[in-house]
Design a protein around this motif. Structure first.
Motif, PDB file in Angstrom:
ATOM      1  N   SER A  11       3.606 -17.539 -37.337  1.00  0.00           N
ATOM      2  CA  SER A  11       4.275 -17.800 -36.793  1.00  0.00           C
ATOM      3  C   SER A  11       6.103 -17.780 -36.606  1.00  0.00           C
ATOM      4  O   SER A  11       6.499 -17.864 -35.307  1.00  0.00           O
ATOM      5  N   GLU A  21       4.730 -10.431 -25.674  1.00  0.00           N
ATOM      6  CA  GLU A  21       5.332 -11.562 -24.795  1.00  0.00           C
ATOM      7  C   GLU A  21       3.856 -11.134 -23.643  1.00  0.00           C
ATOM      8  O   GLU A  21       3.951 -10.187 -23.003  1.00  0.00           O
ATOM      9  N   LEU A 382       2.061 -13.335 -28.166  1.00  0.00           N
ATOM     10  CA  LEU A 382       2.714 -14.250 -28.703  1.00  0.00           C
ATOM     11  C   LEU A 382       2.628 -14.574 -27.212  1.00  0.00           C
ATOM     12  O   LEU A 382       3.703 -14.126 -25.938  1.00  0.00           O
ATOM     13  N   LEU A 397       1.805 -18.606 -30.892  1.00  0.00           N
ATOM     14  CA  LEU A 397       1.268 -17.021 -30.948  1.00  0.00           C
ATOM     15  C   LEU A 397       0.143 -17.333 -31.101  1.00  0.00           C
ATOM     16  O   LEU A 397      -0.471 -18.036 -30.994  1.00  0.00           O
TER      17      LEU A 397
END
Length: 398
Positions: A11, A21, A382, A397
């Motif tokens: 993380s 993302e 993420l 995460l």
């Protein structure tokens, strides 16, 4: 052995090199926008096969169900098991073919719902399930023109009758899959729909009425409401991409995925200097070069070498030289300042500029589905606004 009070973890290291993302708010928006097109009583299946098209199957499935999806679609048994092990209880349709005793047992154990395409399959499933206390829900895939999996539409009745006769199997749905729903010419689509309707009529004439009918993929869902039946199976559109450009005016979708990486070194090269393997790029001027920690092993196609831009501080920057396994190079000569650690956007938005999977696909002569599915697991996913739990940190995460 070295010892630290604060040991590095995944993380904390997730954004050190490169990452993906996932914006769950965008996923929710897309699902709700699609649902607004559906008639009351029509459910939405979120297709989360291939690790949810590279987005991360478990967290995507959780968000999709929270947003209103009622079914999940996967291609393989391990994909279904992954969702069950994560505690997901929603019905899961297994879209791929299964033919062995071991597969049937796994399907029953994990409460997955298989697709049947042949009478031989139905026989295997019925024999394995002969000691079960409850019949196994199964789904018939009818080939109406895709020429992939499925029983030929003219031969669907015997398979349905065989399932109907078995006390160990329950016919949960009848479905088919479009081959050309993303084409502006709807002739083939309408032919497939008519064949599907004929199968429904034939089964009905013999007293077989499947409790659920489904035909539309993402493109079919956006084409016309007559194709929706009881359920639509939506993959690409929930991830914020359009099956074809002409759908852009029919619905407002938001891309769920962004790909980012960091500059790991900045250097200055003199004119007439070759860059990367094969020297497929040679500088014509004094060039400031930025090395970025992402490459084809992460899912950036090597065929994009010297053919792509990235975003840095909202500006388009050219990639130069051959993309390598773990790194690629940029020409940042025209940017005022670039430093190690700066974030580069390969796909996504940076200020007013954006790059999409469609841009890469158009350059390569392929489709956005392939681009999305190419991002490898060594890129951490993420989550923006994690679907599972609220967190003080907006980037977690997944």
């Amino acid at each position: 052995m070295l010892s630290w009070d604060h040991r590095p973890t995944l993380s904390t290291m997730g954004r050190e090199r490169a990452w993906v993302e996932i914006n769950h708010s965008h996923l929710t928006h897309n699902i709700q926008a699609i649902q607004a097109l559906l008639a009351p009583g029509t459910d939405l299946m979120a297709v989360v096969k291939a690790d949810a098209y590279g987005h991360g199957a478990v967290t995507i499935a959780q968000t999709a169900l929270q947003a209103g999806a009622t079914w999940l679609g996967v291609a393989t048994i391990p994909e279904g098991i992954e969702l069950r092990e994560a505690g997901i209880q929603a019905p899961i349709l297994l879209l791929g073919a299964t033919n062995t005793v071991e597969q049937v047992r796994a399907i029953a154990h994990w409460q997955l719902q298989p697709t049947l395409c042949t009478e031989k399959q139905a026989l295997i499933f019925a024999e394995v399930m002969d000691s079960a206390t409850q019949p196994l829900p199964v789904h018939i895939n009818v080939d109406t023109g895709m020429s992939r999996l499925g029983v030929a539409w003219q031969q669907a009745l015997p398979l349905a009758q065989q399932i109907q006769r078995s006390p160990h199997l329950h016919l949960a749905s009848l479905y088919s899959h479009f081959a050309t729903a993303d084409d502006s010419d709807l002739q083939t689509l309408h032919c497939q729909r008519d064949r599907f309707q004929q199968v429904i009529q034939t089964l009905g004439d013999h007293g077989i009425v499947p409790p659920m009918l489904h035909l539309a993929n993402s493109a079919g869902t956006l084409v016309e409401s007559s194709l929706h039946y009881n359920l639509v199976r939506v993959g690409l559109a929930i991830y914020g991409l359009y099956p074809a450009p002409h759908f852009r005016d029919s619905i407002a979708l938001k891309p769920v995925l962004q790909v980012k990486a960091r500059v790991t070194q900045v250097k200055t090269l003199p004119p007439h200097t070759g860059v990367s393997y094969g020297h497929r790029f040679v500088t014509q001027r004094e060039t400031r070069l930025a090395v970025v920690g992402i490459g084809y092993a992460d899912g950036v196609p090597r065929l994009l070498s010297n053919r792509m831009n990235v975003l840095l501080r909202g500006q388009f920057v050219p990639q130069i030289g051959a993309i390598t396994m773990d790194q690629l190079m940029l020409d940042v000569t025209d940017l005022a300042e670039v430093h190690e650690g700066d974030v580069v956007t390969l796909l996504g938005h940076d200020q007013d500029a954006s790059i999409s999977a469609d841009d890469w696909a158009d350059t390569l002569g392929t489709i956005s589905w392939e681009i999305l599915c190419g991002f490898k697991h060594r890129l951490p996913r993420l989550s923006l606004s994690s679907p599972a739990t609220a967190t003080a940190n907006p980037l977690t995460l997944s």
